[in-house]
Design an enzyme around this catalytic site. Structure first.
Site, PDB file in Angstrom:
ATOM      1  N   ASP A 143       0.822  -1.212   0.000  1.00 17.45           N
ATOM      2  CA  ASP A 143       0.000   0.000   0.000  1.00 17.45           C
ATOM      3  C   ASP A 143       0.858   1.266   0.000  1.00 17.45           C
ATOM      4  OD1 ASP A 143      -2.420   1.419   0.085  1.00 17.45           O
ATOM      5  OD2 ASP A 143      -2.292   1.621   2.257  1.00 17.45           O
ATOM      6  N   ASN A 174     -10.151  -2.625  -6.802  1.00 11.73           N
ATOM      7  CA  ASN A 174      -9.334  -1.775  -7.683  1.00 11.73           C
ATOM      8  C   ASN A 174      -9.916  -1.655  -9.091  1.00 11.73           C
ATOM      9  OD1 ASN A 174      -6.049  -2.683  -6.307  1.00 11.73           O
ATOM     10  ND2 ASN A 174      -7.536  -1.154  -5.657  1.00 11.73           N
TER      11      ASN A 174
END
Length: 226
Positions: A12, A60
């Site tokens: 991340d 995503n």
């Protein structure tokens, strides 16, 4: 030396790292992919049998088409440029997720990488792509029901997951400064130790990995028991 059998990492902070350095999101994601190459020697040195990297979540897909297309392209480029080196170093490649959402050419590339490295036994590098843990559990239950079973056990679900051989996660690391696991390996990480770092993934290095492992080694795991 570590007793960790399965290390999972949520990669991340790529986009925020890019913002911090006045770069595009694509450049941030590329830096994140380059970090895998940089850390491979450390992964091999640690000799952790199983490492799973969360590279592209099911959520995503909701990002801009430009960003999604680039992330998919990055996976293809990574497999093309790194496969021989991974194979040479004895790395077994696995990829988990709803891969049918990917193009047939990328699915073929993934299958070729899996086939080429299937007998390697130094470490297993599992790439979670187009992956969501809730979706994995739903897919597993659907598979079981379709087989005709009327009652479902823990063992049934385990054997119907994307990778039935995946061991339970011992340590889950998330860089990026946020404190959540974002639909990642919910079944496998039921008793995992969690480690969060404020550093963005492109800034993460082998010393950060070692720090996380050192922190893990000081913990007493109870697996839900006292």
């Amino acid at each position: 030396m570590t007793n960790i059998k399965h290390l999972a990492i949520i990669m991340d902070g790529n986009a925020r790292w890019a913002d911090q350095h006045n770069l595009t999101k694509s450049e941030g994601h590329k830096a994140g992919a380059d970090k895998i190459r940089e850390l491979l020697p450390e992964f091999l040195n640690l000799n952790i049998p199983y490492i799973t990297l969360y590279t592209f979540s099911s959520e995503n897909w909701q990002r801009s088409s430009t960003e999604v297309d680039f992330l998919i392209k990055l996976l293809s480029i990574y497999l093309k440029t790194e496969l021989n080196n991974l194979h040479k170093n004895g790395v077994k490649i696995k990829v988990i997720g709803r891969l049918t959402l990917l193009s047939s050419s990328l699915q073929k590339q993934i299958n070729n990488a899996i086939e080429l490295t299937k007998n390697n036994n130094k470490i297993t590098l599992c790439i979670a792509f187009s992956y969501g843990s809730r979706q994995e559990i739903v897919d597993a239950c659907t598979k079981i029901i379709t087989s005709g079973k009327k009652a479902v056990s823990d063992s049934d679900i385990q054997h119907a997951l994307y990778d039935p051989e995946m061991p339970d996660v011992d340590l889950l690391i998330r860089p990026g400064g946020v404190y959540r696991i974002s639909n990642f390996l919910l079944w496998q990480a039921a008793y995992a130790e969690l480690y969060f770092s404020p550093k963005y993934w492109p800034d993460f290095n082998k010393y950060d990995i070692q720090e996380a492992i050192n922190d893990y080694s000081k913990r007493k795991r109870t697996f839900g028991k006292r």
